[in-house]
Scaffold this motif. Structure first.
Motif, PDB file in Angstrom:
ATOM      1  N   GLY A 159       0.760  -1.301  -0.016  1.00  0.00           N
ATOM      2  CA  GLY A 159      -0.017  -0.048  -0.240  1.00  0.00           C
ATOM      3  C   GLY A 159       0.856   1.124   0.258  1.00  0.00           C
ATOM      4  O   GLY A 159       2.170   1.086   0.015  1.00  0.00           O
ATOM      5  N   ARG A 160       0.124   2.375   0.093  1.00  0.00           N
ATOM      6  CA  ARG A 160       0.921   3.569   0.144  1.00  0.00           C
ATOM      7  C   ARG A 160       0.327   4.443   1.157  1.00  0.00           C
ATOM      8  O   ARG A 160      -0.973   4.726   1.083  1.00  0.00           O
ATOM      9  CB  ARG A 160       1.036   4.397  -1.079  1.00  0.00           C
ATOM     10  CG  ARG A 160       1.823   5.615  -1.391  1.00  0.00           C
ATOM     11  CD  ARG A 160       1.731   6.482  -2.627  1.00  0.00           C
ATOM     12  NE  ARG A 160       2.073   5.699  -3.796  1.00  0.00           N
ATOM     13  CZ  ARG A 160       3.371   5.448  -4.415  1.00  0.00           C
ATOM     14  NH1 ARG A 160       4.166   6.242  -3.425  1.00  0.00           N
ATOM     15  NH2 ARG A 160       3.635   5.066  -5.290  1.00  0.00           N
ATOM     16  N   VAL A 161       1.054   5.045   2.202  1.00  0.00           N
ATOM     17  CA  VAL A 161       0.503   5.889   3.330  1.00  0.00           C
ATOM     18  C   VAL A 161       1.280   7.234   3.146  1.00  0.00           C
ATOM     19  O   VAL A 161       2.639   7.000   3.566  1.00  0.00           O
ATOM     20  CB  VAL A 161       0.756   5.268   4.586  1.00  0.00           C
ATOM     21  CG1 VAL A 161       0.064   6.193   5.536  1.00  0.00           C
ATOM     22  CG2 VAL A 161      -0.364   4.213   4.435  1.00  0.00           C
ATOM     23  N   LEU A 219      -6.098  -4.630  -0.365  1.00  0.00           N
ATOM     24  CA  LEU A 219      -6.271  -3.209  -0.274  1.00  0.00           C
ATOM     25  C   LEU A 219      -6.649  -2.510  -1.085  1.00  0.00           C
ATOM     26  O   LEU A 219      -6.676  -2.613  -2.251  1.00  0.00           O
ATOM     27  CB  LEU A 219      -5.079  -2.298  -0.072  1.00  0.00           C
ATOM     28  CG  LEU A 219      -4.110  -2.429   1.354  1.00  0.00           C
ATOM     29  CD1 LEU A 219      -3.032  -2.129   1.308  1.00  0.00           C
ATOM     30  CD2 LEU A 219      -4.829  -2.674   2.605  1.00  0.00           C
ATOM     31  N   ARG A 221      -8.330   1.402  -2.905  1.00  0.00           N
ATOM     32  CA  ARG A 221      -7.439   2.668  -3.208  1.00  0.00           C
ATOM     33  C   ARG A 221      -7.729   3.655  -1.874  1.00  0.00           C
ATOM     34  O   ARG A 221      -6.917   4.396  -1.750  1.00  0.00           O
ATOM     35  CB  ARG A 221      -7.865   3.263  -4.435  1.00  0.00           C
ATOM     36  CG  ARG A 221      -8.978   3.856  -4.554  1.00  0.00           C
ATOM     37  CD  ARG A 221      -9.406   4.220  -5.802  1.00  0.00           C
ATOM     38  NE  ARG A 221     -10.888   4.628  -6.062  1.00  0.00           N
ATOM     39  CZ  ARG A 221     -11.497   4.486  -7.295  1.00  0.00           C
ATOM     40  NH1 ARG A 221     -10.728   4.497  -8.454  1.00  0.00           N
ATOM     41  NH2 ARG A 221     -12.670   4.585  -7.550  1.00  0.00           N
ATOM     42  N   GLY A 223      -7.535   2.294   1.233  1.00  0.00           N
ATOM     43  CA  GLY A 223      -6.724   1.794   2.251  1.00  0.00           C
ATOM     44  C   GLY A 223      -7.602   0.859   2.943  1.00  0.00           C
ATOM     45  O   GLY A 223      -6.887   0.090   4.170  1.00  0.00           O
ATOM     46  N   ARG A 224      -8.784   0.500   2.504  1.00  0.00           N
ATOM     47  CA  ARG A 224      -9.498  -0.508   3.349  1.00  0.00           C
ATOM     48  C   ARG A 224      -9.110  -1.949   3.254  1.00  0.00           C
ATOM     49  O   ARG A 224      -8.360  -2.327   2.027  1.00  0.00           O
ATOM     50  CB  ARG A 224     -11.120  -0.477   2.948  1.00  0.00           C
ATOM     51  CG  ARG A 224     -11.620   1.072   3.391  1.00  0.00           C
ATOM     52  CD  ARG A 224     -13.311   0.882   2.930  1.00  0.00           C
ATOM     53  NE  ARG A 224     -13.293   0.995   1.307  1.00  0.00           N
ATOM     54  CZ  ARG A 224     -14.220   1.135   0.869  1.00  0.00           C
ATOM     55  NH1 ARG A 224     -15.400   1.504   1.518  1.00  0.00           N
ATOM     56  NH2 ARG A 224     -14.360   1.374  -0.459  1.00  0.00           N
ATOM     57  N   VAL A 248      -8.522  -0.644   7.951  1.00  0.00           N
ATOM     58  CA  VAL A 248      -7.986   0.200   7.191  1.00  0.00           C
ATOM     59  C   VAL A 248      -6.427   0.694   7.434  1.00  0.00           C
ATOM     60  O   VAL A 248      -6.017   0.323   8.483  1.00  0.00           O
ATOM     61  CB  VAL A 248      -8.806   1.878   7.186  1.00  0.00           C
ATOM     62  CG1 VAL A 248      -8.526   2.281   8.633  1.00  0.00           C
ATOM     63  CG2 VAL A 248      -8.089   2.646   6.059  1.00  0.00           C
ATOM     64  N   LEU A 249      -5.760   0.731   6.502  1.00  0.00           N
ATOM     65  CA  LEU A 249      -4.181   1.260   6.496  1.00  0.00           C
ATOM     66  C   LEU A 249      -4.341   2.420   6.287  1.00  0.00           C
ATOM     67  O   LEU A 249      -4.492   3.207   5.207  1.00  0.00           O
ATOM     68  CB  LEU A 249      -3.558   0.322   5.469  1.00  0.00           C
ATOM     69  CG  LEU A 249      -1.922   0.792   5.338  1.00  0.00           C
ATOM     70  CD1 LEU A 249      -1.130   0.225   6.735  1.00  0.00           C
ATOM     71  CD2 LEU A 249      -1.141   0.018   4.062  1.00  0.00           C
ATOM     72  N   ALA A 250      -3.792   3.351   7.149  1.00  0.00           N
ATOM     73  CA  ALA A 250      -3.819   4.890   7.135  1.00  0.00           C
ATOM     74  C   ALA A 250      -2.713   5.408   7.936  1.00  0.00           C
ATOM     75  O   ALA A 250      -2.061   4.477   8.718  1.00  0.00           O
ATOM     76  CB  ALA A 250      -5.303   5.316   7.599  1.00  0.00           C
ATOM     77  N   PRO A 257       2.620   4.695   9.043  1.00  0.00           N
ATOM     78  CA  PRO A 257       1.212   3.857   8.710  1.00  0.00           C
ATOM     79  C   PRO A 257       0.748   3.160   9.771  1.00  0.00           C
ATOM     80  O   PRO A 257       1.721   2.670  10.612  1.00  0.00           O
ATOM     81  CB  PRO A 257       2.103   3.014   7.667  1.00  0.00           C
ATOM     82  CG  PRO A 257       3.343   3.072   7.833  1.00  0.00           C
ATOM     83  CD  PRO A 257       3.780   4.569   8.410  1.00  0.00           C
TER      84      PRO A 257
END
Length: 310
Positions: A159-161, A219, A221, A223-224, A248-250, A257
């Motif tokens: 992912g991207r945070v 994931l 977009r 981040g869920r 979620v990843l946030a 992250p």
């Protein structure tokens, strides 16, 4: 009911999933030769969206010649007509340091490229592979050792945070009442990983000695986080899987992250199927579509989109 697998989603009471006939894409010089018609797809142990209607799939062959005819990686193309069917191109891949063993998971890398991984189930020194598709071939650009000790990784996702790449992964946790989700920042130039953080995901359904709390994750977009949980009695089944949205990843308050778990939402229940891969595909209309891939052992695999979640 003729040649089919029966799966049930949260919205569809009964969905008949017919056995697929695999057709090979033409014009790819690196495609493995397969002169025989296939009655089904090989098991899809990992899945990553590539572009438009194409996915990269990995197969969990353990030894030379084992599983999918010894093939480790395939390119899948969604049906383009009612009679066209799903197309599969087995890819010949040159693995630096020896052929891959037990590839259980794959992920697109935001910004370009793909990441897939050996599970570590067979011991030794499991590896991560950074790769890209070029002129119909899968080219491995980097081979990285797992940065932490792993036992049996079933799922990875990148992912991207806040502009930074994050590696998220989960162990299988077979027969346990929970398993760990672990994540860390990482970079490709140069390859480096930050400190890993951990949160436990409790098994909800299925549960028991033959259940896996996590058999796949992905994931969207936003981040869920979506995971699949499975019941896997043996190579003949019967299998059962549930797809969950779990958090979620946030970024946390410091911008780092963080995985935040929420009350799990049941996205789909699939009776008779063992979901081992999940992938999110952007649609031409600007939405996103969640796909499941199964590894139903002796019965092969299937690839299907799920209805949109609420």
């Amino acid at each position: 009911m003729s040649a089919g697998l029966l799966c049930r989603s949260a919205w569809l009471r009964r969905v008949v999933l017919p056995v697929l006939t695999g057709s090979l894409l033409a014009g790819c010089g690196t495609a493995a030769q397969d002169e025989h018609a296939q009655s089904s797809l090989p098991g899809l142990s990992g899945l990553a969206w590539v572009d438009t209607d194409r996915f990269l799939a990995v197969h969990d062959a353990k030894d030379e010649g084992d599983g999918a005819g010894g093939n480790r990686v395939s390119l899948l193309r969604l049906p383009r007509s009612k009679s066209g069917g799903l197309a599969r191109t087995p890819l010949v891949v040159r693995f630096p340091g020896g052929v891959a063993r037990d590839l259980e998971t794959a992920s697109p890398i935001p910004g370009g490229g793909l990441l897939f991984a050996e599970s570590g189930q067979k011991g030794g020194s499991p590896r991560l592979f950074v790769a890209r598709l070029a002129d119909g071939a899968l080219v491995i650009d980097r081979v990285l050792p797992w940065p932490v000790a792993v036992d049996n990784v079933e799922a990875i996702e990148v992912g991207r945070v806040g502009g930074r790449l994050v590696l998220l992964f989960a162990e299988r946790g077979r027969g346990q009442d929970r398993t760990a989700l672990r994540w860390a920042e990482f970079s490709l130039e140069p390859p480096a990983f930050g400190a890993f953080r951990t949160v436990d995901w409790p098994a909800v359904d299925p549960v028991g000695p033959r259940a896996r709390p996590v058999s796949a994750l992905t994931l969207d977009r936003a981040g869920r986080i979506y995971v699949a949980s499975t019941h896997d009695p043996d190579e003949s089944g019967p299998f059962r899987s549930v797809v969950w949205r779990i958090g979620v990843l946030a970024a946390d308050r410091d911008g780092a992250p963080q995985v935040r778990l929420v009350e799990p939402v049941r996205v789909a229940t699939l009776d008779g199927c063992k979901v081992e891969s999940l992938a999110v595909r952007p649609t031409p209309e600007g939405n996103e579509q969640l796909f499941v891939g199964t590894d139903d052992e002796r019965y092969g695999g299937i690839l299907r989109p799920l209805p949109a979640a609420d």
